[in-house]
Scaffold this motif. Structure first.
Motif, PDB file in Angstrom:
ATOM      1  N   THR A  90      53.550  44.467  28.757  1.00 41.04           N
ATOM      2  CA  THR A  90      53.934  45.838  28.455  1.00 41.04           C
ATOM      3  C   THR A  90      55.180  46.199  29.255  1.00 41.04           C
ATOM      4  N   PRO A  91      56.085  46.990  28.655  1.00 43.53           N
ATOM      5  CA  PRO A  91      57.283  47.395  29.403  1.00 43.53           C
ATOM      6  C   PRO A  91      56.991  48.459  30.453  1.00 43.53           C
ATOM      7  N   LYS A  92      55.784  48.969  30.492  1.00 40.73           N
ATOM      8  CA  LYS A  92      55.434  50.012  31.459  1.00 40.73           C
ATOM      9  C   LYS A  92      54.361  49.519  32.431  1.00 40.73           C
ATOM     10  N   ALA A  93      54.451  48.264  32.772  1.00 38.21           N
ATOM     11  CA  ALA A  93      53.439  47.676  33.656  1.00 38.21           C
ATOM     12  C   ALA A  93      53.575  48.221  35.071  1.00 38.21           C
ATOM     13  N   GLY A  94      52.450  48.263  35.742  1.00 33.89           N
ATOM     14  CA  GLY A  94      52.443  48.636  37.148  1.00 33.89           C
ATOM     15  C   GLY A  94      51.839  47.517  37.972  1.00 33.89           C
ATOM     16  N   GLU A  95      51.658  47.763  39.234  1.00 35.76           N
ATOM     17  CA  GLU A  95      51.037  46.782  40.111  1.00 35.76           C
ATOM     18  C   GLU A  95      49.555  46.611  39.753  1.00 35.76           C
ATOM     19  N   LEU A  96      49.020  45.454  40.067  1.00 36.55           N
ATOM     20  CA  LEU A  96      47.587  45.219  39.895  1.00 36.55           C
ATOM     21  C   LEU A  96      46.867  45.949  41.028  1.00 36.55           C
ATOM     22  N   ARG A  97      46.210  47.057  40.682  1.00 34.91           N
ATOM     23  CA  ARG A  97      45.547  47.888  41.685  1.00 34.91           C
ATOM     24  C   ARG A  97      44.234  47.256  42.140  1.00 34.91           C
ATOM     25  N   ALA A  98      43.886  47.524  43.352  1.00 25.52           N
ATOM     26  CA  ALA A  98      42.668  46.946  43.926  1.00 25.52           C
ATOM     27  C   ALA A  98      41.416  47.405  43.200  1.00 25.52           C
ATOM     28  N   ASP A  99      41.454  48.591  42.550  1.00 23.99           N
ATOM     29  CA  ASP A  99      40.277  49.101  41.856  1.00 23.99           C
ATOM     30  C   ASP A  99      40.176  48.625  40.411  1.00 23.99           C
ATOM     31  N   ASN A 100      41.148  47.840  39.954  1.00 27.95           N
ATOM     32  CA  ASN A 100      41.079  47.258  38.614  1.00 27.95           C
ATOM     33  C   ASN A 100      39.954  46.221  38.584  1.00 27.95           C
ATOM     34  N   PRO A 101      39.107  46.222  37.542  1.00 30.72           N
ATOM     35  CA  PRO A 101      37.994  45.260  37.490  1.00 30.72           C
ATOM     36  C   PRO A 101      38.437  43.804  37.606  1.00 30.72           C
ATOM     37  N   PHE A 102      39.590  43.476  37.020  1.00 32.21           N
ATOM     38  CA  PHE A 102      40.099  42.103  37.148  1.00 32.21           C
ATOM     39  C   PHE A 102      40.474  41.810  38.588  1.00 32.21           C
ATOM     40  N   ALA A 103      41.108  42.778  39.253  1.00 31.95           N
ATOM     41  CA  ALA A 103      41.471  42.604  40.661  1.00 31.95           C
ATOM     42  C   ALA A 103      40.229  42.382  41.513  1.00 31.95           C
ATOM     43  N   LYS A 104      39.190  43.136  41.250  1.00 33.74           N
ATOM     44  CA  LYS A 104      37.946  42.971  41.997  1.00 33.74           C
ATOM     45  C   LYS A 104      37.351  41.583  41.765  1.00 33.74           C
ATOM     46  N   ALA A 105      37.428  41.119  40.519  1.00 32.44           N
ATOM     47  CA  ALA A 105      36.847  39.816  40.177  1.00 32.44           C
ATOM     48  C   ALA A 105      37.595  38.674  40.865  1.00 32.44           C
ATOM     49  N   VAL A 106      38.937  38.714  40.839  1.00 29.38           N
ATOM     50  CA  VAL A 106      39.681  37.620  41.463  1.00 29.38           C
ATOM     51  C   VAL A 106      39.632  37.702  42.988  1.00 29.38           C
ATOM     52  N   THR A 107      39.514  38.908  43.519  1.00 32.86           N
ATOM     53  CA  THR A 107      39.378  39.045  44.974  1.00 32.86           C
ATOM     54  C   THR A 107      38.065  38.446  45.439  1.00 32.86           C
ATOM     55  N   ALA A 108      37.010  38.669  44.671  1.00 29.37           N
ATOM     56  CA  ALA A 108      35.714  38.086  45.017  1.00 29.37           C
ATOM     57  C   ALA A 108      35.758  36.567  44.950  1.00 29.37           C
ATOM     58  N   GLN A 109      36.555  36.039  44.027  1.00 32.73           N
ATOM     59  CA  GLN A 109      36.611  34.590  43.822  1.00 32.73           C
ATOM     60  C   GLN A 109      37.593  33.902  44.761  1.00 32.73           C
ATOM     61  N   PHE A 110      38.783  34.509  44.939  1.00 29.80           N
ATOM     62  CA  PHE A 110      39.874  33.869  45.680  1.00 29.80           C
ATOM     63  C   PHE A 110      40.085  34.437  47.076  1.00 29.80           C
ATOM     64  N   GLY A 111      39.496  35.579  47.347  1.00 27.14           N
ATOM     65  CA  GLY A 111      39.681  36.211  48.650  1.00 27.14           C
ATOM     66  C   GLY A 111      40.679  37.344  48.636  1.00 27.14           C
ATOM     67  N   SER A 112      41.641  37.291  47.701  1.00 30.11           N
ATOM     68  CA  SER A 112      42.631  38.359  47.577  1.00 30.11           C
ATOM     69  C   SER A 112      43.365  38.198  46.249  1.00 30.11           C
ATOM     70  N   ILE A 113      43.991  39.290  45.809  1.00 32.62           N
ATOM     71  CA  ILE A 113      44.827  39.232  44.610  1.00 32.62           C
ATOM     72  C   ILE A 113      45.980  38.258  44.828  1.00 32.62           C
ATOM     73  N   GLU A 114      46.564  38.300  46.019  1.00 37.64           N
ATOM     74  CA  GLU A 114      47.716  37.451  46.328  1.00 37.64           C
ATOM     75  C   GLU A 114      47.363  35.969  46.248  1.00 37.64           C
ATOM     76  N   ALA A 115      46.158  35.628  46.692  1.00 42.16           N
ATOM     77  CA  ALA A 115      45.733  34.223  46.646  1.00 42.16           C
ATOM     78  C   ALA A 115      45.555  33.755  45.210  1.00 42.16           C
ATOM     79  N   TRP A 116      44.975  34.614  44.363  1.00 35.69           N
ATOM     80  CA  TRP A 116      44.826  34.252  42.944  1.00 35.69           C
ATOM     81  C   TRP A 116      46.196  34.071  42.300  1.00 35.69           C
TER      82      TRP A 116
END
Length: 204
Positions: A90-116
């Motif tokens: 999308t041309p109006k994308a923003g940062e992946l917020r910590a409260d996004n369900p995908f962000a929560k899922a990858v943080t639980a798996q990888f330890g952080s959004i940055e690691a994923w």
């Protein structure tokens, strides 16, 4: 005995005219990429029609039927993978917020959004051309980043595709002209254009 014949459904190319003004990725690059996507749609329909015709004629043992069936996997996956790719931008994308369900899922798996993200970028920078894909195993919640080269090969059975990053050269062949194509820069701009709400919905 029924006289009915196998009549495959017809696929329509999706309208991605809204994908203008992306960060870094030029409108010209998107236009080139969309033409290639349209070719996959057209060839998918042609192959379904041809193989259906041969099947209806009882020619499933024919070598032409067999080779067309093999080719169909390449074209159909090429069509669908591009739809996952374009649908996720999308041309109006923003940062992946910590409260996004995908962000929560990858943080639980990888330890952080940055690691994923670093893990996916590492897959995308592997030598060769193909797709860097984030999958979910719906059976146990496992999320991992996966490499697929040929469209029809290497997809994990029952894996739910969450994010598709196209790293075939056509995805950045006219990228950032007049500079030469640079995969690393393209990958960074891809992340800047991801619609994280779309990705989150794919978890369900």
């Amino acid at each position: 005995m029924s006289d009915s014949k196998y009549a495959p459904a017809e696929y329509k190319a999706k309208d991605y005219s809204h994908l203008r003004g992306l960060v870094g990725i030029t409108d010209e690059q998107i236009e080139v990429h969309l033409k290639l996507y349209g070719g996959y749609v057209n060839r998918t329909n042609a192959l379904f029609a041809k193989t259906a015709g041969l099947s209806n004629e009882g020619k499933t043992g024919d070598s032409s039927f067999q080779e067309l069936k093999r080719r169909l996997g390449w074209e159909w996956n090429g069509m669908r993978l591009h739809e996952y790719y374009f649908d996720g931008l999308t041309p109006k994308a923003g940062e992946l917020r910590a409260d996004n369900p995908f962000a929560k899922a990858v943080t639980a798996q990888f330890g952080s959004i940055e690691a994923w993200r670093a893990d996916l970028a590492g897959v995308a920078k592997m030598p060769g051309v193909g797709w860097a894909l984030t999958y979910l195993d719906p059976n146990n919640g496992q999320i991992w980043n996966h490499w697929v080269e040929d469209h029809q090969d290497g997809h994990p059975a029952s894996g739910r595709l969450l994010l598709a990053l196209d790293v075939w050269e056509h995805a950045f062949a006219v990228y950032r002209k007049p500079l030469p194509p640079e995969r690393a820069a393209y990958i960074e701009d891809f992340f800047a254009n991801v619609d994280w709400d779309v990705v989150a919905k794919r978890l369900a």
